[in-house]
Design a protein around this motif. Sequence first.
Motif, PDB file in Angstrom:
ATOM      1  N   TYR A 179     113.952 -73.897  43.271  1.00  0.00           N
ATOM      2  CA  TYR A 179     114.635 -72.500  43.981  1.00  0.00           C
ATOM      3  C   TYR A 179     114.830 -71.652  43.005  1.00  0.00           C
ATOM      4  O   TYR A 179     114.691 -70.232  43.191  1.00  0.00           O
ATOM      5  N   THR A 209     113.569 -67.622  43.340  1.00  0.00           N
ATOM      6  CA  THR A 209     114.378 -66.599  43.741  1.00  0.00           C
ATOM      7  C   THR A 209     114.860 -65.571  42.561  1.00  0.00           C
ATOM      8  O   THR A 209     114.808 -64.317  42.569  1.00  0.00           O
ATOM      9  N   ALA A 215     114.507 -61.814  43.264  1.00  0.00           N
ATOM     10  CA  ALA A 215     115.681 -61.068  43.980  1.00  0.00           C
ATOM     11  C   ALA A 215     116.922 -60.833  42.898  1.00  0.00           C
ATOM     12  O   ALA A 215     117.766 -60.050  42.883  1.00  0.00           O
ATOM     13  N   ARG A 216     116.687 -61.338  41.616  1.00  0.00           N
ATOM     14  CA  ARG A 216     117.563 -61.317  40.381  1.00  0.00           C
ATOM     15  C   ARG A 216     118.959 -61.623  40.926  1.00  0.00           C
ATOM     16  O   ARG A 216     120.114 -61.301  40.270  1.00  0.00           O
ATOM     17  N   GLN A 217     119.196 -62.487  41.973  1.00  0.00           N
ATOM     18  CA  GLN A 217     120.343 -62.957  42.291  1.00  0.00           C
ATOM     19  C   GLN A 217     120.128 -64.217  43.250  1.00  0.00           C
ATOM     20  O   GLN A 217     118.858 -64.518  43.562  1.00  0.00           O
ATOM     21  N   LEU A 218     121.093 -65.153  43.757  1.00  0.00           N
ATOM     22  CA  LEU A 218     121.091 -66.253  44.288  1.00  0.00           C
ATOM     23  C   LEU A 218     120.937 -65.824  45.835  1.00  0.00           C
ATOM     24  O   LEU A 218     121.682 -64.833  46.285  1.00  0.00           O
ATOM     25  N   THR A 219     119.689 -66.237  46.693  1.00  0.00           N
ATOM     26  CA  THR A 219     119.555 -65.664  48.064  1.00  0.00           C
ATOM     27  C   THR A 219     119.267 -66.945  49.050  1.00  0.00           C
ATOM     28  O   THR A 219     119.064 -68.177  48.383  1.00  0.00           O
ATOM     29  N   LYS A 220     119.131 -66.707  50.197  1.00  0.00           N
ATOM     30  CA  LYS A 220     118.485 -67.934  50.928  1.00  0.00           C
ATOM     31  C   LYS A 220     116.982 -67.810  50.622  1.00  0.00           C
ATOM     32  O   LYS A 220     116.081 -67.249  50.185  1.00  0.00           O
ATOM     33  N   PHE A 227     113.302 -68.204  50.661  1.00  0.00           N
ATOM     34  CA  PHE A 227     112.121 -67.454  51.159  1.00  0.00           C
ATOM     35  C   PHE A 227     110.685 -67.873  50.688  1.00  0.00           C
ATOM     36  O   PHE A 227     110.469 -68.687  49.736  1.00  0.00           O
ATOM     37  N   ARG A 247     107.555 -63.484  51.931  1.00  0.00           N
ATOM     38  CA  ARG A 247     109.113 -63.269  51.632  1.00  0.00           C
ATOM     39  C   ARG A 247     109.954 -63.559  52.773  1.00  0.00           C
ATOM     40  O   ARG A 247     111.027 -63.046  52.804  1.00  0.00           O
ATOM     41  N   GLU A 299     112.455 -65.440  55.432  1.00  0.00           N
ATOM     42  CA  GLU A 299     113.228 -66.624  55.040  1.00  0.00           C
ATOM     43  C   GLU A 299     112.687 -67.826  55.519  1.00  0.00           C
ATOM     44  O   GLU A 299     112.215 -67.950  56.638  1.00  0.00           O
ATOM     45  N   TYR A 308     112.368 -76.019  53.384  1.00  0.00           N
ATOM     46  CA  TYR A 308     112.475 -75.339  52.024  1.00  0.00           C
ATOM     47  C   TYR A 308     112.414 -76.543  51.181  1.00  0.00           C
ATOM     48  O   TYR A 308     111.528 -76.988  50.234  1.00  0.00           O
TER      49      TYR A 308
END
Length: 257
Positions: A25, A29, A33-38, A40, A45, A47, A53
């Motif tokens: 994960y 990501t 995204a450079r951050q924690l996201t849902k 994808f 891209r 979700e 997943y």
Amino acid sequence: MYVGIMLEFILPLLVGWMIGAVINYLSDTLPVARQLTKPFCHICRAEVGIINYFIWPRRCSQCSNYRPWRVWIVEMFLILASIWLWINSPAGLGYWVGIVLLAYFILVTVIDLEHRLILHITSLVGLLFGLWVGITLHGFALTLAGGATGFGLMLALYYSGFVYLRISRKLRGKESGETEALGFGDVNLSGIIGLLLGWPGILLGLIIAILLAGIVSLLYLVYMLARRNYHQDSALPYGPFLAASAVILLYLRNILF
């Protein structure tokens, strides 16, 4: 008896799978995204649902692409590594620190192989974790000496490679192309590994990393030449070799040396 043996290995198996899922994960990501996201899809891209997943069918409902084979490889490797560490905990680390540290090296390796990138956030986490583990293993002074040596030597190689590439491009009359033989993330990673290996262990660690990089790069060069696809700006990421040297010395030293 057999039931007892199976039950004993259920915990490390589950831990290995869960850590592998998290590493996959983060590898998907963080570089994008450079951050924690849902979660994808790595292709379109879109979700992706949590169950889809992480468990099954691991397939995007929009573009119908499955998650890459790397997902299965990482999870299977960490399951096997978790069981092995459960049985053969590395001296000074123990099972839990050992499996988390190994997961960190795998995360760095996967991102560097796929994106030619060692993220600042992974370097910061590695710095804090490496400092704590290093002090536990070697004490404060030797840990800092190892970190400074690893960072300093790789920094010298970083600038040497930068100068070499600039001169090489000018001699070939090229104004564009690869600008760094090493990334600065490699410099940070070398410092982190220096903290983990301490002084003088970092010297052996760098020697092993250079030898591994040389052998693999030579094989890669032969492969690319055979395919007639080689060009002078081709380069393999260096982070995986640094990570491999640390794994060898922290986990396999008593077996190999």
